[in-house]
Design an enzyme around this catalytic site. Structure first.
Site, PDB file in Angstrom:
ATOM      1  N   ARG A 111     -12.517  35.550  39.663  1.00  0.00           N
ATOM      2  CA  ARG A 111     -11.197  35.080  39.234  1.00  0.00           C
ATOM      3  C   ARG A 111     -10.457  34.232  40.267  1.00  0.00           C
ATOM      4  NH1 ARG A 111     -12.429  39.802  37.096  1.00  0.00           N
ATOM      5  NH2 ARG A 111     -12.033  40.118  34.868  1.00  0.00           N
ATOM      6  N   HIS A 136     -14.768  32.987  36.087  1.00  0.00           N
ATOM      7  CA  HIS A 136     -16.128  32.446  35.980  1.00  0.00           C
ATOM      8  C   HIS A 136     -16.149  30.980  35.547  1.00  0.00           C
ATOM      9  CE1 HIS A 136     -17.488  36.370  36.933  1.00  0.00           C
ATOM     10  NE2 HIS A 136     -17.564  36.893  35.723  1.00  0.00           N
ATOM     11  N   HIS A 210     -25.085  36.390  36.854  1.00  0.00           N
ATOM     12  CA  HIS A 210     -24.426  37.490  36.152  1.00  0.00           C
ATOM     13  C   HIS A 210     -25.410  38.319  35.331  1.00  0.00           C
ATOM     14  CE1 HIS A 210     -21.011  39.599  34.422  1.00  0.00           C
ATOM     15  NE2 HIS A 210     -20.177  38.830  35.079  1.00  0.00           N
ATOM     16  N   ASP A 282     -15.014  47.364  39.209  1.00  0.00           N
ATOM     17  CA  ASP A 282     -15.034  45.915  38.962  1.00  0.00           C
ATOM     18  C   ASP A 282     -14.354  45.285  40.171  1.00  0.00           C
ATOM     19  OD1 ASP A 282     -15.211  43.409  37.937  1.00  0.00           O
ATOM     20  OD2 ASP A 282     -14.050  43.797  36.112  1.00  0.00           O
ATOM     21  N   GLU A 348     -22.950  40.991  41.723  1.00  0.00           N
ATOM     22  CA  GLU A 348     -22.810  39.540  41.861  1.00  0.00           C
ATOM     23  C   GLU A 348     -22.530  39.181  43.308  1.00  0.00           C
ATOM     24  OE1 GLU A 348     -19.752  38.574  38.689  1.00  0.00           O
ATOM     25  OE2 GLU A 348     -20.225  40.649  38.232  1.00  0.00           O
TER      26      GLU A 348
HETATM   27  C1  GLA Z   1     -17.224  39.955  36.007  1.00  0.00           C
HETATM   28  C2  GLA Z   1     -15.810  40.357  36.131  1.00  0.00           C
HETATM   29  C3  GLA Z   1     -15.486  41.377  35.105  1.00  0.00           C
HETATM   30  C4  GLA Z   1     -15.835  40.898  33.721  1.00  0.00           C
HETATM   31  C5  GLA Z   1     -17.257  40.483  33.661  1.00  0.00           C
HETATM   32  C6  GLA Z   1     -17.585  39.892  32.319  1.00  0.00           C
HETATM   33  O1  GLA Z   1     -18.070  40.903  36.491  1.00  0.00           O
HETATM   34  O2  GLA Z   1     -15.491  40.821  37.407  1.00  0.00           O
HETATM   35  O3  GLA Z   1     -14.142  41.700  35.180  1.00  0.00           O
HETATM   36  O4  GLA Z   1     -15.035  39.795  33.404  1.00  0.00           O
HETATM   37  O5  GLA Z   1     -17.532  39.546  34.680  1.00  0.00           O
HETATM   38  O6  GLA Z   1     -17.174  40.669  31.267  1.00  0.00           O
END
Ligand code: GLA
Length: 382
Positions: A111, A136, A210, A282, A348
């Site tokens: 983000r 993304h 991803h 996350d 990631e």
């Molecule tokens: C990344 C983001 C998550 C989500 C996924 C896709 O990992 O950090 O918050 O948006 O992609 O769903």
């Protein structure tokens, strides 16, 4: 691949699809040339191909759409293969509703707050696609582009070069970004990704992959029993929009401590505010090794039931561990089974989220004359 070193030509036919076969020349010491089949057509008639590669016991299928890893098969301790990456068996679902399954992510993995940043005194507004944020790469990131794919066999390696040129201003980003990503399967069955990019204007870039892992096999249920280790003593806590606050918080004594191997499910239901906000993990882990000239080991994932393991090495400073929090049972994988929350996870490798707005984070700026280069290596074992 730490057990098997078989080299067999990949199965060519996609279910129900026959198409021209490219390559197929055996190499004396290494793998076979990747095989190309038609996977589907976009609404405008553009053909999307699927490339099948096999080397060192690992089988990989890659789409020209988004550079998507559509399938990645590895054996368990008894030699039984499973596809350990979530995805779809058809192009329509990838186009209409993928949560970035298997895709290449650009120009900026993760983000950027409100999709805004300032570089050299100029303000930029990016495409916003996640509430107020740009996620993304925006509404049409690199995951939603058709890449030019060139197969290769080099010594004992087989692989694909993937090319995409993002025009100046695309999704709000400055500069024409020429991107080359190389997927290599080594004779040991490792999957290596080399990212390269150049620009003609100062810009920001943060490329990643991803893949959604489930080492028990996609469609087999939760990853909460998987064991994870991340070589990081700190992580970047976020605000409610999942934008880092700027703090590098210690993981010690929190659910975020994966410095020693533990099952993912052990602390995932802890009512830690950061877990509540993100509906699970996350977050970006600040890798202890920092930015390195060469890829170094940063994480190990293991499924105790099958014995399958994945080790990740990278030269990047960060790792986003996403525990599949937004999977909600509405998507159906190639196995015919749906994906529910926590049925797959992402690891990631990256620079930190929102770095363009965080002067203290390692810089993601790329200038004309420089070449962006990062490498991530996935080593499988059982
Ligand atoms: C990344 C983001 C998550 C989500 C996924 C896709 O990992 O950090 O918050 O948006 O992609 O769903």
């Amino acid at each position: 691949m730490e057990l098997s070193r078989r080299t067999v030509i990949a199965g060519a036919a996609a279910a129900g699809v026959t198409a021209a076969t490219v390559g197929g020349t055996a190499h004396a010491t290494g793998g076979r040339k990747p095989v190309k089949t038609l996977f589907g057509k976009l609404a405008d008639g553009t053909k999307v191909y699927r490339w099948s590669l096999e080397n060192g016991g690992t089988r990989l299928k890659v789409l020209s759409w988004g550079g998507v890893v559509q399938s990645l098969e590895i054996p368990d301790r008894r030699g039984r293969y499973a596809n350990v990456s979530a995805g779809f068996d058809n192009l329509e679902d990838y186009v209409a509703k993928t949560p970035y399954f298997g895709a290449l992510i650009g120009r900026y993995g993760n983000r950027i707050g409100k999709g805004k940043f300032t570089l050299d005194g100029k303000n930029y507004q990016l495409s916003v696609n996640d509430g107020e944020q740009s996620l993304h790469g925006g509404t049409q990131g690199f995951d939603k582009r058709v890449w030019d794919v060139e197969p290769f066999v080099k010594g004992s390696d087989v692989g694909l070069h993937l090319y995409y040129t993002s025009v100046d201003g695309e999704m709000g980003y400055p500069g024409t970004l020429k991107t080359k990503v190389t997927y290599t399967l080594t004779r040991h069955g490792d999957w290596r990704i080399d990212y390269e990019a150049t620009t003609d204007k100062a810009t920001v870039v943060n490329l990643t992959s991803h893949v959604y892992w489930n080492l028990a096999g996609e469609g087999s249920g939760t990853i909460e029993d998987h064991e994870l280790q991340i070589a990081a003593s700190r992580y970047t806590p976020t605000d409610a929009g999942l934008i880092p606050t700027g703090e590098l918080a210690k993981v010690a004594g929190t659910p975020f401590d994966f410095s020693r191997t533990k099952p993912i499910g052990r602390d995932i239901r802890t009512s830690h505010p950061q877990l509540v906000t993100a509906k699970g993990f996350d977050h970006n882990w600040v890798l202890d090794k920092g930015i390195t000239a060469r890829p170094e080991h940063v994480a190990t994932l293991r499924d105790p039931a099958s014995g399958r393991t994945l080790k990740i090495a990278t030269n990047e400073p960060g790792l986003q561990f996403y525990s599949g929090n937004f999977l909600d049972g509405t998507l159906t994988g190639p196995s015919g089974r749906t994906y529910r929350q926590g049925d797959a996870l992402c690891l990631e490798t990256q620079h930190f989220p929102d770095s363009p707005n965080k002067p203290k984070f390692p810089s993601t700026v790329l200038r004309p004359g420089q070449t962006y280069r990062t490498t991530t290596i996935h080593t499988f074992g059982c």
